[in-house]
Scaffold this motif. Structure first.
Motif, PDB file in Angstrom:
ATOM      1  N   MET A 103      60.652   0.686   4.918  1.00 23.47           N
ATOM      2  CA  MET A 103      61.790   1.565   4.511  1.00 23.47           C
ATOM      3  C   MET A 103      61.455   2.263   3.050  1.00 23.47           C
ATOM      4  O   MET A 103      60.982   1.576   2.312  1.00 23.47           O
ATOM      5  CB  MET A 103      62.983   0.406   4.560  1.00 23.47           C
ATOM      6  N   SER A 104      62.013   3.555   3.038  1.00 24.49           N
ATOM      7  CA  SER A 104      61.934   4.339   1.625  1.00 24.49           C
ATOM      8  C   SER A 104      62.689   3.670   0.662  1.00 24.49           C
ATOM      9  O   SER A 104      63.703   2.943   0.995  1.00 24.49           O
ATOM     10  CB  SER A 104      62.144   5.777   2.042  1.00 24.49           C
ATOM     11  N   MET A 105      62.474   3.768  -0.578  1.00 24.21           N
ATOM     12  CA  MET A 105      63.192   3.175  -1.597  1.00 24.21           C
ATOM     13  C   MET A 105      64.480   3.851  -1.667  1.00 24.21           C
ATOM     14  O   MET A 105      65.486   3.248  -1.965  1.00 24.21           O
ATOM     15  CB  MET A 105      62.488   3.919  -3.196  1.00 24.21           C
ATOM     16  N   ARG A 106      64.579   5.014  -1.144  1.00 25.69           N
ATOM     17  CA  ARG A 106      66.057   5.758  -1.173  1.00 25.69           C
ATOM     18  C   ARG A 106      66.979   5.213  -0.245  1.00 25.69           C
ATOM     19  O   ARG A 106      67.941   4.677  -0.348  1.00 25.69           O
ATOM     20  CB  ARG A 106      65.871   7.422  -0.778  1.00 25.69           C
ATOM     21  N   LYS A 107      66.225   4.916   1.130  1.00 22.82           N
ATOM     22  CA  LYS A 107      67.074   3.982   2.047  1.00 22.82           C
ATOM     23  C   LYS A 107      67.583   2.597   1.540  1.00 22.82           C
ATOM     24  O   LYS A 107      68.679   2.022   1.693  1.00 22.82           O
ATOM     25  CB  LYS A 107      66.172   3.667   3.300  1.00 22.82           C
ATOM     26  N   LYS A 108      66.651   1.993   0.724  1.00 27.75           N
ATOM     27  CA  LYS A 108      66.967   0.756  -0.082  1.00 27.75           C
ATOM     28  C   LYS A 108      68.047   0.709  -0.861  1.00 27.75           C
ATOM     29  O   LYS A 108      68.825  -0.004  -0.973  1.00 27.75           O
ATOM     30  CB  LYS A 108      65.609  -0.068  -0.818  1.00 27.75           C
ATOM     31  N   VAL A 109      67.924   1.846  -1.605  1.00 30.22           N
ATOM     32  CA  VAL A 109      69.083   2.174  -2.661  1.00 30.22           C
ATOM     33  C   VAL A 109      70.692   2.268  -1.984  1.00 30.22           C
ATOM     34  O   VAL A 109      71.563   1.894  -2.319  1.00 30.22           O
ATOM     35  CB  VAL A 109      68.933   3.278  -3.697  1.00 30.22           C
ATOM     36  N   GLU A 110      70.437   3.072  -0.841  1.00 30.91           N
ATOM     37  CA  GLU A 110      71.537   3.467   0.021  1.00 30.91           C
ATOM     38  C   GLU A 110      72.221   2.110   0.704  1.00 30.91           C
ATOM     39  O   GLU A 110      73.378   2.022   0.653  1.00 30.91           O
ATOM     40  CB  GLU A 110      71.205   4.310   1.068  1.00 30.91           C
TER      41      GLU A 110
ATOM     42  N   SER B 177      70.073   4.726 -13.233  1.00 29.98           N
ATOM     43  CA  SER B 177      68.794   3.752 -12.889  1.00 29.98           C
ATOM     44  C   SER B 177      68.533   3.122 -14.119  1.00 29.98           C
ATOM     45  O   SER B 177      67.948   1.964 -13.973  1.00 29.98           O
ATOM     46  CB  SER B 177      67.851   4.424 -12.360  1.00 29.98           C
ATOM     47  N   THR B 178      68.888   3.365 -15.390  1.00 33.29           N
ATOM     48  CA  THR B 178      68.831   2.648 -16.461  1.00 33.29           C
ATOM     49  C   THR B 178      69.711   1.590 -16.650  1.00 33.29           C
ATOM     50  O   THR B 178      69.552   0.542 -17.373  1.00 33.29           O
ATOM     51  CB  THR B 178      68.669   3.649 -17.663  1.00 33.29           C
ATOM     52  N   LEU B 179      70.981   1.859 -16.116  1.00 31.94           N
ATOM     53  CA  LEU B 179      72.297   0.881 -16.534  1.00 31.94           C
ATOM     54  C   LEU B 179      72.440  -0.072 -15.189  1.00 31.94           C
ATOM     55  O   LEU B 179      72.791  -1.138 -15.327  1.00 31.94           O
ATOM     56  CB  LEU B 179      73.340   1.492 -16.597  1.00 31.94           C
TER      57      LEU B 179
ATOM     58  N   LEU C 195      69.789   6.663 -22.717  1.00 30.16           N
ATOM     59  CA  LEU C 195      71.166   5.708 -22.554  1.00 30.16           C
ATOM     60  C   LEU C 195      71.290   5.396 -20.857  1.00 30.16           C
ATOM     61  O   LEU C 195      71.887   4.714 -20.504  1.00 30.16           O
ATOM     62  CB  LEU C 195      72.495   6.374 -23.107  1.00 30.16           C
ATOM     63  N   SER C 196      71.320   6.863 -20.408  1.00 31.42           N
ATOM     64  CA  SER C 196      71.778   6.782 -18.867  1.00 31.42           C
ATOM     65  C   SER C 196      70.919   7.803 -18.099  1.00 31.42           C
ATOM     66  O   SER C 196      71.146   8.802 -18.316  1.00 31.42           O
ATOM     67  CB  SER C 196      73.318   6.916 -18.850  1.00 31.42           C
ATOM     68  N   PHE C 197      69.933   7.326 -17.177  1.00 27.96           N
ATOM     69  CA  PHE C 197      69.252   8.012 -16.062  1.00 27.96           C
ATOM     70  C   PHE C 197      69.915   8.198 -15.077  1.00 27.96           C
ATOM     71  O   PHE C 197      70.031   7.246 -14.208  1.00 27.96           O
ATOM     72  CB  PHE C 197      67.926   7.641 -16.263  1.00 27.96           C
ATOM     73  N   VAL C 198      70.411   9.456 -14.785  1.00 28.51           N
ATOM     74  CA  VAL C 198      71.169   9.671 -13.518  1.00 28.51           C
ATOM     75  C   VAL C 198      70.701  10.251 -12.326  1.00 28.51           C
ATOM     76  O   VAL C 198      69.648  10.996 -12.590  1.00 28.51           O
ATOM     77  CB  VAL C 198      72.476  10.625 -13.844  1.00 28.51           C
ATOM     78  N   ARG C 199      70.558   9.519 -11.222  1.00 25.40           N
ATOM     79  CA  ARG C 199      70.173   9.650  -9.897  1.00 25.40           C
ATOM     80  C   ARG C 199      71.056  10.047  -8.807  1.00 25.40           C
ATOM     81  O   ARG C 199      72.074   9.408  -8.612  1.00 25.40           O
ATOM     82  CB  ARG C 199      69.013   8.910  -9.561  1.00 25.40           C
ATOM     83  N   SER C 200      70.863  10.945  -8.002  1.00 26.65           N
ATOM     84  CA  SER C 200      71.740  10.832  -6.628  1.00 26.65           C
ATOM     85  C   SER C 200      71.024  10.037  -5.619  1.00 26.65           C
ATOM     86  O   SER C 200      69.747   9.871  -5.499  1.00 26.65           O
ATOM     87  CB  SER C 200      71.639  12.438  -6.050  1.00 26.65           C
ATOM     88  N   VAL C 201      72.020   9.125  -5.236  1.00 19.94           N
ATOM     89  CA  VAL C 201      71.587   8.123  -4.337  1.00 19.94           C
ATOM     90  C   VAL C 201      70.929   8.544  -3.087  1.00 19.94           C
ATOM     91  O   VAL C 201      69.990   8.124  -2.493  1.00 19.94           O
ATOM     92  CB  VAL C 201      72.732   7.108  -3.909  1.00 19.94           C
ATOM     93  N   ASN C 202      71.551   9.891  -2.638  1.00 22.03           N
ATOM     94  CA  ASN C 202      71.089  10.497  -1.268  1.00 22.03           C
ATOM     95  C   ASN C 202      70.017  11.585  -1.341  1.00 22.03           C
ATOM     96  O   ASN C 202      69.155  11.795  -0.676  1.00 22.03           O
ATOM     97  CB  ASN C 202      72.238  10.901  -0.455  1.00 22.03           C
ATOM     98  N   LEU C 203      70.205  12.146  -2.400  1.00 16.24           N
ATOM     99  CA  LEU C 203      69.107  13.221  -2.782  1.00 16.24           C
ATOM    100  C   LEU C 203      67.968  13.149  -3.545  1.00 16.24           C
ATOM    101  O   LEU C 203      66.806  13.746  -3.160  1.00 16.24           O
ATOM    102  CB  LEU C 203      69.985  14.512  -3.443  1.00 16.24           C
ATOM    103  N   ASP C 204      67.931  12.220  -4.553  1.00 13.25           N
ATOM    104  CA  ASP C 204      66.613  12.137  -5.314  1.00 13.25           C
ATOM    105  C   ASP C 204      65.723  11.169  -4.811  1.00 13.25           C
ATOM    106  O   ASP C 204      66.362  10.218  -4.000  1.00 13.25           O
ATOM    107  CB  ASP C 204      67.206  11.701  -6.627  1.00 13.25           C
ATOM    108  N   GLU C 205      64.411  11.222  -5.268  1.00 16.02           N
ATOM    109  CA  GLU C 205      63.625  10.008  -4.879  1.00 16.02           C
ATOM    110  C   GLU C 205      63.707   9.080  -5.973  1.00 16.02           C
ATOM    111  O   GLU C 205      64.031   9.311  -7.226  1.00 16.02           O
ATOM    112  CB  GLU C 205      62.151  10.766  -5.095  1.00 16.02           C
ATOM    113  N   TRP C 206      63.514   7.855  -5.609  1.00 12.28           N
ATOM    114  CA  TRP C 206      63.626   6.581  -6.182  1.00 12.28           C
ATOM    115  C   TRP C 206      62.397   5.948  -6.271  1.00 12.28           C
ATOM    116  O   TRP C 206      61.733   5.933  -5.346  1.00 12.28           O
ATOM    117  CB  TRP C 206      64.761   5.712  -5.677  1.00 12.28           C
ATOM    118  N   THR C 207      62.100   5.311  -7.432  1.00  8.34           N
ATOM    119  CA  THR C 207      60.832   4.386  -7.718  1.00  8.34           C
ATOM    120  C   THR C 207      61.238   3.030  -7.467  1.00  8.34           C
ATOM    121  O   THR C 207      62.327   2.588  -7.451  1.00  8.34           O
ATOM    122  CB  THR C 207      60.423   4.670  -9.113  1.00  8.34           C
TER     123      THR C 207
END
Length: 144
Positions: free
Chosen positions: A1-8, A32-34, A53-65
């Motif tokens: 499972m991809s990291m994005r799917k895990k975050v979803e 992802s920092t908070l 302070l806050s690194f913002v990511r899209s849950v569905n569009l961005d790649e996740w580490t």
């Protein structure tokens, strides 16, 4: 499972189904920092805080580490709110999804930049300093 799917998948947990800052349903953004899930409107304010302070990511569009996923899994909205809102005064009216941009900006800056409501003088528990939440996930708030 991809990291994005895990975050979803983390979004399906009850405490992550509303924005950590305004309570809007179905947040699709995250800091992802908070370790908190936020709505589109709050994500714009978080971006204005700066990535330190806050690194913002899209849950569905961005790649996740894996590191980012692990932060979201460890914290989530219940732990994030318990840490960053520990000293919100009784009777304090937190802004909701219908609040003005100025009200939300003040709330988010007070909460994450100034740590005005944190009960951790050392800052060692802060997720941005490598802190980890303690204890079980707090109970989800009851519907009004």
């Amino acid at each position: 499972m991809s990291m994005r799917k895990k975050v979803e998948a983390l979004l399906k947990l009850p405490h992550n189904q509303i924005c950590a800052d305004c309570g809007a349903p179905k947040p699709n953004w995250a800091s992802s920092t908070l370790g908190v899930f936020i709505c589109f409107n709050c994500s714009g304010i978080h971006r204005g805080l700066g990535t330190h302070l806050s690194f913002v990511r899209s849950v569905n569009l961005d790649e996740w580490t894996e590191k980012q996923y692990n932060m979201m899994k460890a914290w989530g909205n219940a732990h994030g709110k318990a840490y960053f809102e520990a000293k919100v005064p009784e009777g304090f009216r937190k802004p909701d999804q219908h609040a003005s941009v100025n009200q939300m900006n003040k709330w988010i800056r007070d909460k994450y930049e100034h740590c005005k409501f944190v009960d951790d003088p050392s800052g060692k528990g802060d997720p941005r300093n490598g802190g980890r939440p303690g204890g079980a996930v707090p109970a989800a708030p009851k519907a009004a």
